[in-house]
Design a protein around this motif. Structure first.
Motif, PDB file in Angstrom:
ATOM      1  N   ASP A  98       3.658  10.655   3.806  1.00 44.90           N
ATOM      2  CA  ASP A  98       3.433  11.228   4.428  1.00 44.90           C
ATOM      3  C   ASP A  98       1.838  11.414   4.381  1.00 44.90           C
ATOM      4  O   ASP A  98       1.052  11.473   3.082  1.00 44.90           O
ATOM      5  CB  ASP A  98       4.061  11.833   4.934  1.00 44.90           C
ATOM      6  CG  ASP A  98       4.728  12.773   4.341  1.00 44.90           C
ATOM      7  OD1 ASP A  98       4.047  13.641   3.526  1.00 44.90           O
ATOM      8  OD2 ASP A  98       5.279  14.453   4.386  1.00 44.90           O
ATOM      9  N   LEU A 126       5.230  -3.769   1.466  1.00 47.73           N
ATOM     10  CA  LEU A 126       4.785  -3.974   2.911  1.00 47.73           C
ATOM     11  C   LEU A 126       3.213  -3.889   2.791  1.00 47.73           C
ATOM     12  O   LEU A 126       2.832  -3.334   1.813  1.00 47.73           O
ATOM     13  CB  LEU A 126       5.029  -3.611   3.482  1.00 47.73           C
ATOM     14  CG  LEU A 126       7.329  -3.521   3.707  1.00 47.73           C
ATOM     15  CD1 LEU A 126       7.541  -2.733   4.809  1.00 47.73           C
ATOM     16  CD2 LEU A 126       7.593  -4.341   4.183  1.00 47.73           C
ATOM     17  N   ASN A 147       6.881   2.426   2.635  1.00 48.45           N
ATOM     18  CA  ASN A 147       8.017   1.526   2.955  1.00 48.45           C
ATOM     19  C   ASN A 147       9.283   1.892   3.302  1.00 48.45           C
ATOM     20  O   ASN A 147       9.918   2.049   3.932  1.00 48.45           O
ATOM     21  CB  ASN A 147       7.916   0.233   2.141  1.00 48.45           C
ATOM     22  CG  ASN A 147       8.440   0.014   1.566  1.00 48.45           C
ATOM     23  OD1 ASN A 147       7.724   0.289   0.213  1.00 48.45           O
ATOM     24  ND2 ASN A 147       9.134  -0.915   0.675  1.00 48.45           N
ATOM     25  N   ALA A 197      -1.158   1.075   4.423  1.00 50.19           N
ATOM     26  CA  ALA A 197      -0.833   2.776   5.213  1.00 50.19           C
ATOM     27  C   ALA A 197      -1.357   3.828   4.234  1.00 50.19           C
ATOM     28  O   ALA A 197      -1.683   4.580   4.970  1.00 50.19           O
ATOM     29  CB  ALA A 197       0.471   2.755   5.657  1.00 50.19           C
ATOM     30  N   GLU A 227       0.721  -3.714   5.707  1.00 51.46           N
ATOM     31  CA  GLU A 227       0.189  -2.930   7.509  1.00 51.46           C
ATOM     32  C   GLU A 227       1.117  -1.281   7.286  1.00 51.46           C
ATOM     33  O   GLU A 227       0.573  -0.317   7.270  1.00 51.46           O
ATOM     34  CB  GLU A 227       0.431  -3.626   8.712  1.00 51.46           C
ATOM     35  CG  GLU A 227       0.070  -4.383   9.510  1.00 51.46           C
ATOM     36  CD  GLU A 227      -1.538  -3.995   9.615  1.00 51.46           C
ATOM     37  OE1 GLU A 227      -2.098  -3.439   9.158  1.00 51.46           O
ATOM     38  OE2 GLU A 227      -2.862  -5.343   9.292  1.00 51.46           O
ATOM     39  N   ASN A 228       2.460  -0.915   7.006  1.00 50.39           N
ATOM     40  CA  ASN A 228       3.035  -0.054   6.997  1.00 50.39           C
ATOM     41  C   ASN A 228       3.397   0.677   5.374  1.00 50.39           C
ATOM     42  O   ASN A 228       4.524   0.886   5.547  1.00 50.39           O
ATOM     43  CB  ASN A 228       4.444  -0.557   7.538  1.00 50.39           C
ATOM     44  CG  ASN A 228       3.877  -0.841   9.080  1.00 50.39           C
ATOM     45  OD1 ASN A 228       3.737  -0.477  10.058  1.00 50.39           O
ATOM     46  ND2 ASN A 228       5.175  -1.809   9.538  1.00 50.39           N
ATOM     47  N   GLY A 229       2.572  -0.481   4.787  1.00 49.50           N
ATOM     48  CA  GLY A 229       3.105  -0.319   3.134  1.00 49.50           C
ATOM     49  C   GLY A 229       1.662   0.172   2.544  1.00 49.50           C
ATOM     50  O   GLY A 229       1.532   1.461   2.430  1.00 49.50           O
TER      51      GLY A 229
END
Length: 438
Positions: free
Chosen positions: A280, A303, A275, A310, A305-307
């Motif tokens: 990456d 988070l 987050n 991911a 979905e983006n945490g």
């Protein structure tokens, strides 16, 4: 009725009035899945003090001043609580003393583990498991899980991370830099104790180790598993001062030495960092051991979905799984139940202290029982030659599982309900897997 009183009443109804008299970490609901149950071993617990010499003193570095020509150094103290299979017939206190999230209130928590009793004698050393708490936290935050898996034949070492505990909370940069280093140092110390003479000699095999991390402990677990942080995160002005986080950057010489071959698997609960740009694809490609991720779909800290999700999607080339508590928050499956003394509004923190341990949707005991079940299955499969791996072969959405049983109690061919869960008790969960080949 206030929120705090409502929650207290709910706990009493769910677990009995005795819950209000004691802060118990060993509660099991009637709906608890099969592998949440305690194992056959009595459990002992003891406290160890360790010192990691000649470490960079992150707190002594002024991020606003010019980069020093030499890093200030100190001997870094760590306190570790160890739960272990105990010999039958031992007697000892089952009370643990822990500080609350406010950093000042000491409370008693009760479990099954007996203080300083003799370990069981074994010809086959048990696997070792390390536990790493969040920021802030302490070594007792996941004591419910530590004690539970110790009863099933594991030695569990839970770390108090200096500068990250409720009483020592300090600049975040120290946590970023030291978290994985602490995990690896404790592994080294535990390995030495297993091979030397003493109470723990021969009890466990440090060459067969699992790692469990929650929140910032999960961040550290990803690094220890081989995941390297981004170049951007090394340069964050609020992070490790003057690039000290660079030792964990993807591609750096120091980070390329990971993962430690003694660590065979890791569990990351609500791991932090995606987050805010710490991970990456390049960095996560460094993870080279199987990992179980556990998250709430409404995690507002790391988070979803983006945490956490991911992160799970970014780890490739190894077997992984993602257990999701639908509508659960950051505390899903990790903290012990809120001690009764925590139900008060703290003016300094600006919130009710019990919120640090609880979830707005999920009952903590149920959430913990589910985590105990899945962590047991995952560790057994990885560290005990595939034991209980059938509990990880599931339809993705538990709500889609079909309960289909003959009159004699045998399952029909179309039965697809989650193994280990009684009818209707797996609601609100999903379990997704990815193989090393994907």
């Amino acid at each position: 009725m206030t929120i705090a009183r409502t929650l207290t009443f709910a706990i009493a109804v769910t677990t009995g009035g005795a819950a209000l008299a004691e802060n118990r970490i060993d509660r099991q609901l009637p709906s608890a899945p099969e592998l949440a149950a305690y194992g056959t071993h009595a459990v002992g617990v003891r406290t160890l003090e360790m010192t990691n010499p000649d470490q960079i003193d992150i707190l002594a570095i002024d991020p606003a001043a010019e980069k020093p020509t030499e890093w200030p150094r100190y001997d870094r103290p760590l306190v570790v609580e160890v739960w272990y299979p105990a010999a039958d017939g031992g007697e000892g206190s089952t009370t643990l003393k822990a500080f609350l999230r406010d950093g000042t209130t000491e409370v008693s928590i009760e479990g099954k583990a007996m203080r300083d009793v003799a370990a069981v004698e074994t010809d086959t050393p048990f696997p070792l498991v390390l536990i790493s708490h969040g920021y802030p936290g302490n070594r007792f935050l996941m004591s419910h899980l530590a004690e539970n898996i110790a009863s099933k034949g594991y030695v569990v070492a839970s770390i108090d991370h200096t500068d990250s505990t409720y009483r020592t909370q300090a600049a975040f940069g120290s946590t970023l830099v030291n978290r994985s280093l602490d995990q690896l140092f404790v592994l080294d110390q535990m390995a030495a104790m297993a091979s030397e003479g003493g109470a723990m000699a021969g009890l466990y095999d440090a060459g067969n180790t699992g790692l469990i991390g929650y929140s910032m402990g999960g961040y550290g677990a990803i690094i220890t598993a081989g995941g390297g942080v981004t170049e951007a995160s090394v340069g964050y002005p609020w992070g490790g001062p003057h690039g000290t986080l660079g030792i964990h950057q993807a591609g750096s010489e120091t980070h390329e030495a990971l993962p430690d071959p003694r660590i065979k698997t890791a569990v990351a609960i609500g791991p932090w960092g995606m987050n805010t740009g710490f991970w990456d694809a390049e960095g996560l490609s460094g993870v080279r051991i199987p990992m179980l991720f556990i998250a709430g779909s409404q995690d507002d800290v790391s988070l979803y979905e983006n945490g956490v999700r991911a992160i799970w999607e970014g780890v490739t080339g190894v077997d992984t799984a993602l257990l999701t508590y639908i509508n659960g928050g950051h505390n899903s499956g990790a903290p012990m139940s809120a001690p009764k003394e925590s139900f008060y509004d703290n003016a300094d923190k600006g919130f009710n202290i019990s919120e640090h341990y609880s979830d707005p949707v999920w009952d903590t005991v149920r959430s913990n029982n589910i985590a105990q079940h899945f962590v047991t299955a995952w560790l057994d499969a990885a560290l005990k030659e595939g034991k209980n791996s059938e509990f990880l072969e599931l339809v993705v959405n538990a709500n889609d599982g079909v309960w289909s049983v003959d009159e004699d109690g045998t399952f029909k061919e179309d039965h697809s309900y989650w193994p280990g869960f009684a009818q209707g008790t797996a609601k609100g969960l999903t379990f997704e897997t990815r193989s090393a080949a994907e």
